[in-house]
Design an enzyme around this catalytic site. Structure first.
Site, PDB file in Angstrom:
ATOM      1  N   ASP A  41     110.655  94.906  52.860  1.00  0.00           N
ATOM      2  CA  ASP A  41     110.229  95.537  54.116  1.00  0.00           C
ATOM      3  C   ASP A  41     109.278  94.704  54.981  1.00  0.00           C
ATOM      4  O   ASP A  41     108.369  94.058  54.453  1.00  0.00           O
ATOM      5  CB  ASP A  41     109.475  96.846  53.829  1.00  0.00           C
ATOM      6  CG  ASP A  41     110.136  97.697  52.774  1.00  0.00           C
ATOM      7  OD1 ASP A  41     111.259  97.404  52.367  1.00  0.00           O
ATOM      8  OD2 ASP A  41     109.489  98.678  52.356  1.00  0.00           O
ATOM      9  N   GLN A  57     107.037  92.489  52.298  1.00  0.00           N
ATOM     10  CA  GLN A  57     107.111  92.687  50.857  1.00  0.00           C
ATOM     11  C   GLN A  57     107.715  91.424  50.242  1.00  0.00           C
ATOM     12  O   GLN A  57     108.836  91.030  50.594  1.00  0.00           O
ATOM     13  CB  GLN A  57     107.979  93.913  50.552  1.00  0.00           C
ATOM     14  CG  GLN A  57     107.389  95.219  51.071  1.00  0.00           C
ATOM     15  CD  GLN A  57     106.324  95.774  50.142  1.00  0.00           C
ATOM     16  OE1 GLN A  57     106.641  96.338  49.111  1.00  0.00           O
ATOM     17  NE2 GLN A  57     105.047  95.603  50.503  1.00  0.00           N
ATOM     18  N   ARG A 159     104.793 107.747  49.153  1.00  0.00           N
ATOM     19  CA  ARG A 159     104.399 106.367  49.460  1.00  0.00           C
ATOM     20  C   ARG A 159     104.709 106.003  50.913  1.00  0.00           C
ATOM     21  O   ARG A 159     105.466 106.702  51.583  1.00  0.00           O
ATOM     22  CB  ARG A 159     105.109 105.377  48.544  1.00  0.00           C
ATOM     23  CG  ARG A 159     106.630 105.416  48.626  1.00  0.00           C
ATOM     24  CD  ARG A 159     107.227 104.250  47.834  1.00  0.00           C
ATOM     25  NE  ARG A 159     108.659 104.336  47.713  1.00  0.00           N
ATOM     26  CZ  ARG A 159     109.301 104.923  46.713  1.00  0.00           C
ATOM     27  NH1 ARG A 159     108.624 105.501  45.740  1.00  0.00           N
ATOM     28  NH2 ARG A 159     110.621 104.961  46.679  1.00  0.00           N
TER      29      ARG A 159
HETATM   30  N1  DQQ Z   1     109.941  99.265  49.643  1.00  0.00           N
HETATM   31  C1  DQQ Z   1     110.413 100.599  49.870  1.00  0.00           C
HETATM   32  C2  DQQ Z   1     109.159 101.350  50.137  1.00  0.00           C
HETATM   33  C3  DQQ Z   1     108.194 100.731  49.198  1.00  0.00           C
HETATM   34  C4  DQQ Z   1     108.591  99.307  49.215  1.00  0.00           C
HETATM   35  C5  DQQ Z   1     111.425 100.606  50.967  1.00  0.00           C
HETATM   36  C6  DQQ Z   1     108.458  98.656  47.886  1.00  0.00           C
HETATM   37  O1  DQQ Z   1     109.249 102.717  49.903  1.00  0.00           O
HETATM   38  O2  DQQ Z   1     106.839 100.910  49.578  1.00  0.00           O
HETATM   39  O3  DQQ Z   1     112.308  99.540  50.887  1.00  0.00           O
HETATM   40  O4  DQQ Z   1     108.751  97.273  47.983  1.00  0.00           O
END
Ligand code: DQQ
Length: 497
Positions: A41, A57, A159
């Site tokens: 993300d 991420q 989250r």
């Molecule tokens: N990626 C998800 C999110 C989370 C993250 C969505 C974890 O919900 O926080 O792709 O890498």
């Protein structure tokens, strides 16, 4: 590649991963991606003192979703990126298993990240504060700042964050799924970003409804932002570990209440544009990035040494029908190189035209086509001269539909070839304004403001051609301009800059 700090073993391992990724011919050359390893993300998007910041991420050690850090890059123009030091690294507290998605806000001049600390299968809101350059980050010793989800809800997950301030109060949305009900955006308020009061759900989906679009059993990466005279709520529909597709609602938000129109799919490529996030830049534009997932097997991804591409920056606005109109930001055109122009042409039903000068795996194509009633136009891209490998985009006036057929994109097995389709709005005369951006394995299409993103992995080196065909009737090509696109990367990059 220079790399300060790590031991010689780490040095050669990290060098190998970035070097390996660099040599992959399916790797895009004018999109942002991580130096190697894993990217998902977009996070913490902000235009801070005139510089664009993109966090993401990131697993710098392998092309798998594990041990997630926050990578960081900056840009003056949204298309050329400079790698910054990794912003967040998993610690030994509430983010021991990963620093998951979140956002960045300006807290009285202090850049502050709100992210999901992941530990033992649960995620909790955490804070980190940055220096004025946003280069070094300090996690708040009081993390997590919300220790438990609301006691009155039975949640499947909790989250991801959207934070804004209104009249001196902070507001936060957290993504969730209410067991037996559907996805939810839970609303909190705070005077200081540290003490949070739960206010209730801002909006809840119906997991039992597939019309007009399914919203999943849990909402990842919820975001609410104003656009023209409305608000838009964006979420990523998730179910039982599967990332399905991005969805948006347009509606009206006031005094902690959101009244929404029916949901809509944000990108017809579904998981190929997942977990989007936006920022408002100094010019007042609403700019969105999304995570373009891979279409090859997990094993192939690990072997390639990298996974995940950031979409090109997209500007979103509202069309006359109150729907999102999406287009690449104007800066993308600064990457254009040599241009070829195909003049106006009447396409006769059944005729296929080879656009001989339009050739390559890094292209930006712009066209206007008027399709007669009952007809469709098919554009084959990444086509071999014999057509054995080709990816076919259909613009279908009779069905008001856009489709991408990947069944012949590659002779390689173990690739995703699922059909992609969606509604194509057209004026009464059947005109389509089309933009196609091809960057090796990435295809981003924009047709009358509707985006469609996908991945293709041709095996043949001569899968570079473009053809256009009218079927079921004629079509008028007003113009078709194509540009080769310039690389934004010149050498392998440090995995830990
Ligand atoms: N990626 C998800 C999110 C989370 C993250 C969505 C974890 O919900 O926080 O792709 O890498």
């Amino acid at each position: 590649m220079t790399h300060d700090g790590p031991t010689s073993t780490e040095h050669s391992e990290t060098h190998d991963l970035a070097g390996l990724a660099w040599t992959d011919r399916h790797r895009p050359r004018f999109h942002f991606l991580s130096p190697g390893g894993w990217l998902n993300d977009p996070n913490g998007l902000t235009h801070w003192n005139g510089t664009y910041h993109l966090f993401y991420q990131y697993n710098p050690d392998a092309a798998v979703h594990a041990n997630i850090h926050w990578g960081h890059a900056t840009s003056a123009d949204l298309v050329h990126w400079h790698d910054e030091p990794i912003a967040l690294t998993p610690g030994d507290g509430p983010d021991a298993d990963g620093c998951w998605s979140g956002i960045l806000v300006d807290h009285d001049g202090t850049p502050t990240i709100v992210y999901s600390g992941s530990q033992n299968g649960e995620q909790r809101p955490c804070l980190a504060t940055g220096d004025p350059e946003l280069r070094t980050w300090r996690k708040d010793p009081a993390n997590p700042v919300i220790t438990e989800p609301p006691a009155d809800l039975s949640l499947v997950a909790f989250r991801d964050h959207c934070v804004w301030s209104e009249d001196g109060l902070w507001y936060q949305l957290i993504g969730a799924g209410i067991r037996g009900v559907g996805g939810a955006a839970l609303l909190y308020t705070s005077p200081d970003l540290r003490t949070w009061q739960y206010q209730g759900p801002l909006h809840v989906g119906d997991a039992g409804s597939h019309d007009p679009v399914w919203t999943g059993t849990m909402w990842e990466c919820v975001e609410l932002f104003p656009l023209a005279d409305r608000h838009v709520l964006v979420l990523s529909a998730w179910d039982n570990g599967t990332t399905h597709h991005p969805v948006y609602y347009t509606g009206h938000y006031a005094d902690t209440h959101f009244t929404a129109d029916p949901p809509a799919l944000l990108d017809y490529g579904k998981r190929y544009f997942y977990a989007p996030q936006t920022m408002r830049d100094d010019r007042g534009r609403r700019i969105m990035f999304g995570w373009i997932q891979e279409g090859r097997s997990d094993a192939a991804v690990v072997e390639a040494g990298w996974s995940g591409v950031m979409s090109l920056p997209r500007q979103v606005s509202l069309d006359a029908a109150g729907r999102l109109f999406v287009a690449p930001v104007a800066e993308v055109a600064t990457l254009r190189g040599a241009r070829t122009s195909t003049p106006a042409h009447q396409l006769i039903a059944g005729d296929t035209i080879w656009l001989e000068d339009v050739h390559g795996d890094q292209l930006d194509i712009e066209a206007r086509i008027t399709i007669s009633e009952g007809a469709a136009v098919e554009l084959a891209i990444r086509s071999t001269p014999d057509g054995a490998e080709r990816t076919v985009l259909a613009l279908d006036r009779a069905n008001h539909e856009i489709r991408l057929d990947r069944t012949a994109s590659s002779r390689q097995a173990d690739l995703d070839t699922a059909p992609i389709r969606g509604h194509l709005p057209m004026d009464a005369d059947g005109t389509v304004d089309l933009r196609i951006l091809i960057d090796h394995s990435v295809v981003e299409v924009f047709a009358n403001g509707r985006p469609l993103t996908a991945r293709v992995y041709p095996t043949r080196l001569d899968a570079l051609g473009v053809t256009i065909t009218a079927t079921g009737g004629s079509a008028h090509l007003h113009h078709l301009d194509a540009w080769t696109m310039t690389d934004i990367w010149t050498a392998p990059r440090a995995l830990r800059p």
